[in-house]
Design a protein around this motif. Sequence first.
Motif, short mmCIF file in Angstrom:
data_model
loop_
_atom_site.label_atom_id
_atom_site.label_comp_id
_atom_site.label_asym_id
_atom_site.label_seq_id
_atom_site.Cartn_x
_atom_site.Cartn_y
_atom_site.Cartn_z
N ALA A 239 0.83 -1.21 0.00
CA ALA A 239 0.00 0.00 0.00
C ALA A 239 0.87 1.26 0.00
O ALA A 239 0.57 2.24 -0.70
N VAL A 240 1.96 1.21 0.78
CA VAL A 240 2.89 2.35 0.80
C VAL A 240 3.54 2.53 -0.56
O VAL A 240 3.67 3.66 -1.08
N ALA A 241 3.95 1.43 -1.18
CA ALA A 241 4.61 1.49 -2.49
C ALA A 241 3.67 2.06 -3.55
O ALA A 241 4.08 2.87 -4.39
N VAL A 242 2.40 1.62 -3.53
CA VAL A 242 1.43 2.13 -4.50
C VAL A 242 1.20 3.63 -4.29
O VAL A 242 1.17 4.41 -5.25
N THR A 243 1.05 4.03 -3.03
CA THR A 243 0.79 5.44 -2.73
C THR A 243 1.94 6.33 -3.16
O THR A 243 1.74 7.34 -3.86
N GLY B 296 4.23 5.59 -5.25
CA GLY B 296 4.39 5.46 -6.70
C GLY B 296 3.48 6.40 -7.46
O GLY B 296 3.92 7.07 -8.41
N PHE B 297 2.23 6.47 -7.07
CA PHE B 297 1.30 7.36 -7.76
C PHE B 297 1.64 8.83 -7.53
O PHE B 297 1.37 9.68 -8.37
N LEU B 298 2.25 9.12 -6.39
CA LEU B 298 2.62 10.51 -6.10
C LEU B 298 3.86 10.95 -6.87
O LEU B 298 4.01 12.13 -7.20
N THR B 299 4.75 9.99 -7.15
CA THR B 299 6.03 10.34 -7.78
C THR B 299 6.11 9.99 -9.27
O THR B 299 6.70 10.75 -10.05
N ASP B 300 5.55 8.86 -9.66
CA ASP B 300 5.66 8.41 -11.06
C ASP B 300 4.44 7.55 -11.41
O ASP B 300 4.51 6.32 -11.40
N PRO B 301 3.31 8.19 -11.75
CA PRO B 301 2.08 7.43 -12.01
C PRO B 301 2.21 6.42 -13.15
O PRO B 301 1.68 5.30 -13.05
N ALA B 302 2.89 6.80 -14.24
CA ALA B 302 3.00 5.90 -15.38
C ALA B 302 3.71 4.61 -15.00
O ALA B 302 3.29 3.50 -15.37
N THR C 24 9.23 0.90 -5.84
CA THR C 24 7.91 0.72 -6.46
C THR C 24 7.74 -0.73 -6.90
O THR C 24 6.71 -1.36 -6.61
N GLU C 25 8.72 -1.27 -7.60
CA GLU C 25 8.63 -2.65 -8.09
C GLU C 25 8.65 -3.66 -6.93
O GLU C 25 7.82 -4.57 -6.87
N ILE C 26 9.59 -3.49 -6.01
CA ILE C 26 9.73 -4.44 -4.92
C ILE C 26 8.53 -4.37 -3.98
O ILE C 26 7.92 -5.40 -3.62
N GLY C 27 8.17 -3.15 -3.57
CA GLY C 27 7.09 -2.97 -2.62
C GLY C 27 5.74 -3.43 -3.15
O GLY C 27 4.97 -4.09 -2.43
#
Length: 386
Positions: free
Chosen positions: A23-27, A29-35, A345-348
Amino acid sequence: MDTIYKPTKPLKLTLAVLIAIGAVAVTTGFLTDPARTWSNVLLNNMYFLTISIGAMLFYSIQFITGSGWSAMIQRVPLALGSFIPPAMILMLVLYFGLSQIYEWAIPGITETDKLIAHKAPFLNVPFYMVRIVIYFALWIPLVLMLRQYALQEDVEGGDKPHARSKYYAKVFIFAAALFFSMAAIDWVMTLDAHWYSTIFGFRAMVTSMYFAVAVIVLLLLCLRRQGYFPGLTMAHRHDLARYLFRFSIVFGYLWFMQFLIIWYANIPELTVYYSPRFLGPYKFLFYAEIIMNFAIPFVVMMADDFARKPQVMAAISGLLVVGLWVSLYMQIMPANFETPVFGFTEIGMWLGYAGLFLLLGVLALSRTLLIPKNHPMLEESLHHHI
């Protein structure tokens, strides 16, 4: 004696922590690099859905072939199918990021790209979402019915539940073989909208069982260490090892056949897919994929006496768990990123998905008998020997 699996509190806590990391990685990730995050959502959806579909194919094949050796372990692949219903929601969520994943979903692209415009009747957002619903509308009821008749067999016994399971296993194999092949084309191959491979979907469907068996092996060995499946013998490990060995050959054949025909033909519209993967920044992963998923398993699992050792099976299965991720990464990421991207992002996100996947699996295992006591071939499985 009825055997019921009871997940421990430390296990549940560990899986909850993994989901929280995801959940932290997704959050972030969307804040820093959505694509990049949307691409990883697609990658992980495909990763764990591939294992679930492959596990249910393995489960169904046991009924169709009348295999007795596997009767004792059938609840494990059945439990892995519990990810399929939630996967529908996770795939539908992609609606909000389609234009950041697929070139054909970018507004106005058909006005500047004639080939995509030609494919627009098929490659358009509404029809794409409808196809997702159709695929899962076929898979989910079949998975639920197969589970229902497995539970009914435990309670009632007799031949009727087993006969119904055998019938719906046939239906599921047809639905999975055809529509998971189509889904792989929809969700992954169309990332490169100008490229196509006539065996892409078939390869995804067939090799799903390869990676599913690897996960089944890991779970069985873990459960065996905890005291479950005391009847799991060298003979059962031998048959599972043969699955891994033979599917390694299938994977290598399909991988090489797709690459060789396209590269040798040297048609620009087709070789453009392999150019960044074979000659460009992704070439390390290009070789890693075939070494991890074919070369090492093939060589190691060739000798029966060595292949069926628990340590060897666990090592190869663990390698394939990573190998599936590398394979899907190679199919998905080069379509949107010129160079490989890898980090939290990938690992989390993978850890979060793994936590959810395993949580659903262990909960499914805990809600039924671990060993189907009324399976008509259980005695054959318990006394299976080479």
